[in-house]
Design a protein around this motif. Structure first.
Motif, PDB file in Angstrom:
ATOM      1  N   ASN A   6       0.834  -1.206   0.000  1.00 21.97           N
ATOM      2  CA  ASN A   6       0.000   0.000   0.000  1.00 21.97           C
ATOM      3  C   ASN A   6       0.868   1.255   0.000  1.00 21.97           C
ATOM      4  O   ASN A   6       1.484   1.593   1.004  1.00 21.97           O
ATOM      5  N   ASN A   8      -0.369   4.305  -0.625  1.00 24.09           N
ATOM      6  CA  ASN A   8      -1.250   5.471  -0.559  1.00 24.09           C
ATOM      7  C   ASN A   8      -0.637   6.599   0.269  1.00 24.09           C
ATOM      8  O   ASN A   8       0.089   6.366   1.234  1.00 24.09           O
ATOM      9  N   ALA A  12      -2.547   6.071   5.170  1.00 18.80           N
ATOM     10  CA  ALA A  12      -1.416   5.330   4.631  1.00 18.80           C
ATOM     11  C   ALA A  12      -1.243   4.009   5.372  1.00 18.80           C
ATOM     12  O   ALA A  12      -1.940   3.738   6.353  1.00 18.80           O
ATOM     13  N   GLU A  13      -0.295   3.217   4.864  1.00 22.60           N
ATOM     14  CA  GLU A  13      -0.056   1.893   5.466  1.00 22.60           C
ATOM     15  C   GLU A  13       0.283   2.028   6.957  1.00 22.60           C
ATOM     16  O   GLU A  13       1.017   2.922   7.361  1.00 22.60           O
ATOM     17  N   LYS A 194      -0.585   9.685   8.205  1.00 29.38           N
ATOM     18  CA  LYS A 194       0.579   9.236   7.417  1.00 29.38           C
ATOM     19  C   LYS A 194       1.553   8.497   8.342  1.00 29.38           C
ATOM     20  O   LYS A 194       1.605   7.280   8.335  1.00 29.38           O
ATOM     21  N   ASN A 295       7.342  11.161  -0.499  1.00 28.57           N
ATOM     22  CA  ASN A 295       6.411  11.019  -1.634  1.00 28.57           C
ATOM     23  C   ASN A 295       7.204  11.175  -2.922  1.00 28.57           C
ATOM     24  O   ASN A 295       7.690  12.261  -3.228  1.00 28.57           O
ATOM     25  N   THR A 319      -0.990  -1.225  -4.593  1.00 28.81           N
ATOM     26  CA  THR A 319      -2.036  -0.207  -4.723  1.00 28.81           C
ATOM     27  C   THR A 319      -1.555   1.169  -4.248  1.00 28.81           C
ATOM     28  O   THR A 319      -0.542   1.275  -3.557  1.00 28.81           O
ATOM     29  N   GLY A 320      -2.282   2.209  -4.670  1.00 25.14           N
ATOM     30  CA  GLY A 320      -2.048   3.555  -4.123  1.00 25.14           C
ATOM     31  C   GLY A 320      -0.972   4.355  -4.797  1.00 25.14           C
ATOM     32  O   GLY A 320      -0.480   5.328  -4.232  1.00 25.14           O
ATOM     33  N   LYS A 322      -1.304   5.922  -7.846  1.00 23.28           N
ATOM     34  CA  LYS A 322      -1.815   6.927  -8.797  1.00 23.28           C
ATOM     35  C   LYS A 322      -1.536   8.316  -8.230  1.00 23.28           C
ATOM     36  O   LYS A 322      -1.796   8.585  -7.055  1.00 23.28           O
ATOM     37  N   HIS A 324      -1.741  12.388  -7.487  1.00 24.07           N
ATOM     38  CA  HIS A 324      -2.857  13.262  -7.110  1.00 24.07           C
ATOM     39  C   HIS A 324      -3.462  13.875  -8.369  1.00 24.07           C
ATOM     40  O   HIS A 324      -2.761  14.087  -9.365  1.00 24.07           O
ATOM     41  N   SER A 333       4.170   6.760  -1.916  1.00 29.08           N
ATOM     42  CA  SER A 333       4.434   7.296  -0.582  1.00 29.08           C
ATOM     43  C   SER A 333       5.206   6.277   0.246  1.00 29.08           C
ATOM     44  O   SER A 333       4.827   5.109   0.323  1.00 29.08           O
TER      45      SER A 333
END
Ligand code: PMP
Length: 357
Positions: A6, A8, A12-13, A194, A295, A319-320, A322, A324, A333
């Motif tokens: 992950n 994202n 976040a993870e 985060k 990031n 995943t995660g 993509k 912004h 991230s």
């Protein structure tokens, strides 16, 4: 189902060990016979949670007794409001550095409460690099606000120059990710989702002398001074969220900030190297010294290529990534909880993808 890798940006993870402890506490918190979600916010168990969390923030940030530590509702945006509400009075001006979307939002929100001057901006570069730090602030603002890490654009201040004004930092996306001199701030804050746990919670750390005089009369809920005096329980605290942050703080302490910093540098270096070597992917931030370790933003040669790589990632349980909607492309991230192995798997997939094009 297997957990995903992950990347994202937030929520976040969260480390598996922390999730396990949250799950257990949700069933039963210690010997209370209650779930953490049922625990009274003024009871002794939650007071212990608050005390330990404040102690850990003090210890991990290397702070003494000169700061108040509060847990607040409303995430990062509530801090965009509370900072000017508490410190930007009539006839005063606050200085803001605009290094990206969140920095800009913080300045915009402050505009509801008083006069704001943007003293540096990277807007003309579409925030793909940091702006020059303002050399001279005149007339002296009531405070200078900046964002240590620009979550959307992938830039980060690694060296923070001296400044004459009280310094206020939004550290939402890089707090406790590396050794840092926290004592230089009049105030710093972070949304928790985060490096510090669950969304909706924010941590704010305020130098005590700042609380002597505030800009206006405020309802206690929105006043840092009252929140500090009332131990963050002016109203019903987010007991479960703050407990999750405590578990994150314990996890950070167990790993050690120095170790996390080394790992964060290693993860970012591996990914930036892969991008810089690639003929398909391009880093958004080319100035090495401005690159975020948290990031990593990049693009691919075409929208179609980006789409295919995103699909490949999802097929491979990643995943995660993509980017912004303001930047497009990709954003990976790499907060504290991301293991090096996840980055290796992503880099291997990028290489496989490029070889098969
Ligand atoms: N500041 C920064 C640096 C952020 O990255 C974010 C959210 N990603 C925010 C503030 C806003 O936080 P929230 O969504 O909790 O209001």
């Amino acid at each position: 189902m297997e957990r995903k890798i992950n990347f994202n940006a937030g929520p976040a993870e969260i480390p598996g060990e922390v999730l396990y402890d949250v799950a257990r506490a949700t069933q039963k918190y210690k010997r209370t016979g209650l779930s953490i979600l049922e625990l009274p916010h003024r009871g002794p168990e939650f007071l212990d949670i608050l005390e330990e969390s404040k102690q850990l923030v003090r210890e991990l940030c290397g702070l003494g007794d000169d700061h108040e530590i509060v847990w607040l509702h409303g995430g990062g945006r509530m801090q965009f409001c509370m900072v000017p509400m508490n410190f930007l009075g009539d006839g005063q001006t606050a200085a803001y550095i605009d290094s990206g979307h969140w920095a800009h939002e913080a300045a915009t929100y402050a505009g509801y409460y008083g006069s704001v001057k943007v003293v540096a901006s990277s807007e003309k570069d579409n925030h793909s690099r940091l702006p020059a730090w303002p050399a001279k602030l005149s007339p002296k603002p009531v405070y200078l606000h900046f964002t240590t890490n620009n979550t959307i654009y992938g830039t980060q201040w690694h060296d923070i120059p001296a400044t004459q004004a009280p310094l206020i930092a939004d550290m939402s996306s890089d707090i406790l990710s590396a050794r840092h001199d926290y004592s230089r701030y009049a105030l710093f804050y972070a949304a928790a989702q985060k490096n510090l746990g669950a969304a909706g919670v924010a941590l704010a750390v305020i130098r005590k002398d700042l609380l002597k005089k505030t800009a206006r009369s405020l309802p206690p809920f929105l006043s840092y001074r009252e929140q500090a005096k009332e131990n963050s329980i002016v109203n019903t605290a987010n007991v479960g969220g703050i407990y999750t942050s405590l578990l994150m703080l314990r996890w950070i302490k167990e790993k050690g900030i120095e170790h996390l910093e080394t790992e964060n540098k290693r993860k970012a270096a591996t990914l930036y190297n892969a991008i810089d070597k690639s003929e398909v992917f391009q880093a958004r931030v080319t100035e090495q010294a401005h690159r975020s370790l948290m990031n990593v933003c990049f693009t691919a040669n075409s929208k179609e290529t980006e789409h295919s790589f995103l699909q490949l990632c999802e097929q491979n349980n990643i995943t995660g990534i993509k980017g912004h909607r303001l930047t497009g492309g990709f954003r990976v991230s790499l907060y504290n909880a991301i293991p090096y192995d996840s980055v290796q798997q992503l880099v291997a997939l990028m290489s496989e993808f490029e070889n098969n094009l």
